[in-house]
Design a protein around this motif. Sequence first.
Motif, PDB file in Angstrom:
ATOM      1  N   TYR A   1      19.074  50.622   3.000  1.00 31.82           N
ATOM      2  CA  TYR A   1      17.968  50.644   3.977  1.00 31.82           C
ATOM      3  C   TYR A   1      18.033  49.294   4.676  1.00 31.82           C
ATOM      4  O   TYR A   1      18.792  48.412   4.263  1.00 31.82           O
ATOM      5  CB  TYR A   1      16.594  50.837   3.278  1.00 31.82           C
TER       6      TYR A   1
ATOM      7  N   HIS B   1       7.399  46.511   5.652  1.00 30.48           N
ATOM      8  CA  HIS B   1       8.783  46.796   6.037  1.00 30.48           C
ATOM      9  C   HIS B   1       9.209  45.862   7.171  1.00 30.48           C
ATOM     10  O   HIS B   1       9.686  46.292   8.213  1.00 30.48           O
ATOM     11  CB  HIS B   1       8.968  48.273   6.419  1.00 30.48           C
TER      12      HIS B   1
ATOM     13  N   ASP C   1      13.788  42.315  -0.208  1.00 32.04           N
ATOM     14  CA  ASP C   1      13.880  43.706  -0.665  1.00 32.04           C
ATOM     15  C   ASP C   1      15.197  44.227  -0.098  1.00 32.04           C
ATOM     16  O   ASP C   1      15.275  44.597   1.079  1.00 32.04           O
ATOM     17  CB  ASP C   1      12.677  44.489  -0.138  1.00 32.04           C
TER      18      ASP C   1
ATOM     19  N   ASP D   1      17.640  49.716  -4.993  1.00 30.98           N
ATOM     20  CA  ASP D   1      16.463  49.245  -4.252  1.00 30.98           C
ATOM     21  C   ASP D   1      15.781  48.169  -5.099  1.00 30.98           C
ATOM     22  O   ASP D   1      15.117  48.490  -6.079  1.00 30.98           O
ATOM     23  CB  ASP D   1      15.533  50.453  -4.022  1.00 30.98           C
TER      24      ASP D   1
ATOM     25  N   HIS E   1       8.862  55.219  -6.157  1.00 32.55           N
ATOM     26  CA  HIS E   1       9.356  56.479  -5.599  1.00 32.55           C
ATOM     27  C   HIS E   1      10.632  56.897  -6.309  1.00 32.55           C
ATOM     28  O   HIS E   1      11.200  56.114  -7.092  1.00 32.55           O
ATOM     29  CB  HIS E   1       9.624  56.300  -4.096  1.00 32.55           C
TER      30      HIS E   1
ATOM     31  N   HIS F   1      13.585  56.380  -1.419  1.00 33.74           N
ATOM     32  CA  HIS F   1      12.606  57.426  -1.111  1.00 33.74           C
ATOM     33  C   HIS F   1      13.375  58.755  -1.102  1.00 33.74           C
ATOM     34  O   HIS F   1      13.410  59.466  -0.102  1.00 33.74           O
ATOM     35  CB  HIS F   1      11.922  57.201   0.233  1.00 33.74           C
TER      36      HIS F   1
ATOM     37  N   GLU G   1       7.498  49.010  -8.459  1.00 35.78           N
ATOM     38  CA  GLU G   1       7.426  47.922  -7.478  1.00 35.78           C
ATOM     39  C   GLU G   1       5.991  47.516  -7.137  1.00 35.78           C
ATOM     40  O   GLU G   1       5.556  47.675  -5.993  1.00 35.78           O
ATOM     41  CB  GLU G   1       8.188  48.301  -6.213  1.00 35.78           C
TER      42      GLU G   1
ATOM     43  N   GLU H   1      10.483  44.515  -7.759  1.00 38.83           N
ATOM     44  CA  GLU H   1      10.906  45.918  -7.783  1.00 38.83           C
ATOM     45  C   GLU H   1      12.196  46.104  -8.572  1.00 38.83           C
ATOM     46  O   GLU H   1      13.189  45.416  -8.320  1.00 38.83           O
ATOM     47  CB  GLU H   1      11.126  46.406  -6.341  1.00 38.83           C
TER      48      GLU H   1
HETATM   49  N1  GLY Z   1      12.907  49.284   0.177  1.00 35.29           N
HETATM   50  C1  GLY Z   1      11.833  50.135   0.486  1.00 35.29           C
HETATM   51  C2  GLY Z   1      10.983  50.388  -0.663  1.00 35.29           C
HETATM   52  O1  GLY Z   1      10.996  49.637  -1.603  1.00 35.29           O
HETATM   53  O2  GLY Z   1      10.290  51.359  -0.751  1.00 35.29           O
END
Ligand code: GLY
Length: 454
Positions: free
Chosen positions: A213, A225, A242, A254, A337, A344, A385, A423
């Motif tokens: 991402y 974001h 992130d 992630d 998620h 996601h 996270e 996270e």
């Molecule tokens: N990197 C996006 C999230 O942590 O949801």
Amino acid sequence: MTLSLIDTLFSRRQRLAKLIHFPAILWSGTSTPRNFPANVFPYRASSHFLYFAGLPLPNAAIRLEAGKLELFIDDPKPSSALWHGITPSREQIATQIGADAAYPMAELASRTEGAATIAVQDAATWTSQTQMLDRMVLPQVAPQGIDLELAKAIVTLRLTHDQGALAELCSAATVSVEAHKAGMAAVKTAKMEAEVRAAMESVIIAHNMKTSYNSIVTVHGEVLHNEEYHHPIQPGDLLLADVGAETANGWAADITRTFPTSGKFSSTQRDIYDLVLAAHDACIAAIHPGVEYADIHLLACKTIAQGLVDLGILRGQAEDLVEKDVHAMFFPHGIGHLLGLDVHDMEDLGDLAGYEEGRERSSRFGLGYLRLNRPLRPGMLVTIEPGFYQVPAILNSAREQYQYLINWERLEQFVDVRGIRIEDDVLVTNTGAEVLTQALPTTASKIEELVTKV
Ligand code: GLY
Ligand code: MN
Ligand code: MN
């Protein structure tokens, strides 16, 4: 024993065949030109295609029926060798992925009858899906009929990860851990966020991976974001990174860490950091098969609310504050998620994957952003996270409603804490959890050590 790609793909389509009794056609997507056909935006194959076809082929489709895979792709044009070198032929690709048959793309038109599909995001592909199947196939519209049955079957398969997927997910996690260490090593001398981003992404690129991402590398972690990298890095700042890698075949990691740019948290930063970490650790310790992910979210909310009471920022009982959504003024998003071929994972299907059948998103501010609401099962990979953010727009709008529940004067003392998130990627196992990203430290003192290490 590690299964080969062919074995993995074979097993996935056999399992699909047990769930649906009609053909499915999955398109890969096309690369989109920027300004002329040979100058394209970076290409990313559709994740549902990748799951069954294994390779990020552009302009291809697969037809799955009764456990068999037919590949549809054109052989490279003779002129393509000039620009792209020698690329594999249709037959070579078919052998590599264990296809039962392989045809030119034009043959697909005669094989569409009764087939279900899932809309691909790029307009050229969903337009072609719509034309070939003679019904509207749109990415942002919930699937119906056999398309919905197919989507549900794919969710069933992709919710838990097989051995082939886990091997890829672990290598994405390993590279992402190294990227974060490089970011921590770079921050002390970096003048601008972009330099830290470059240090992190260079590790990912050097492993022939991509980011899963758009990286968030910012001293304004309160912008969830944030995709700007131009802010100067100043002593006393916290930098929120992130950043996650994606393997060549599309499997994601992630990770977020927040580190003090000068190598030492201030006492207020450390207080909040330790609180977010307490929520992170409590949630990971609570992960077991059968546990509701929504309860993990509530555990994070209560831990954060209690910690903020202990610090004198909130007034009241943690449970009561969470019921009133006061915690969400500082922790407005969900605890995490699903993670897999996408961060996601499967959110192209709305909440079909994230929410157990019959459940819907809450309209409450403190629960509405929860992306996963299912009981956990072995083989699921989720992120944990928790965070703390001071978002001026949220806090300003809350001043009246929470005039007494938030100690605004005390909060002012924490002005140097704009955004903290920690996270990790957590696999649900038969007995509990395994943190795939655990090689990256989380404690404040270890982070300080990594930032100051020369
Ligand atoms: N990197 C996006 C999230 O942590 O949801
Ligand atoms: Mn995440
Ligand atoms: Mn993230």
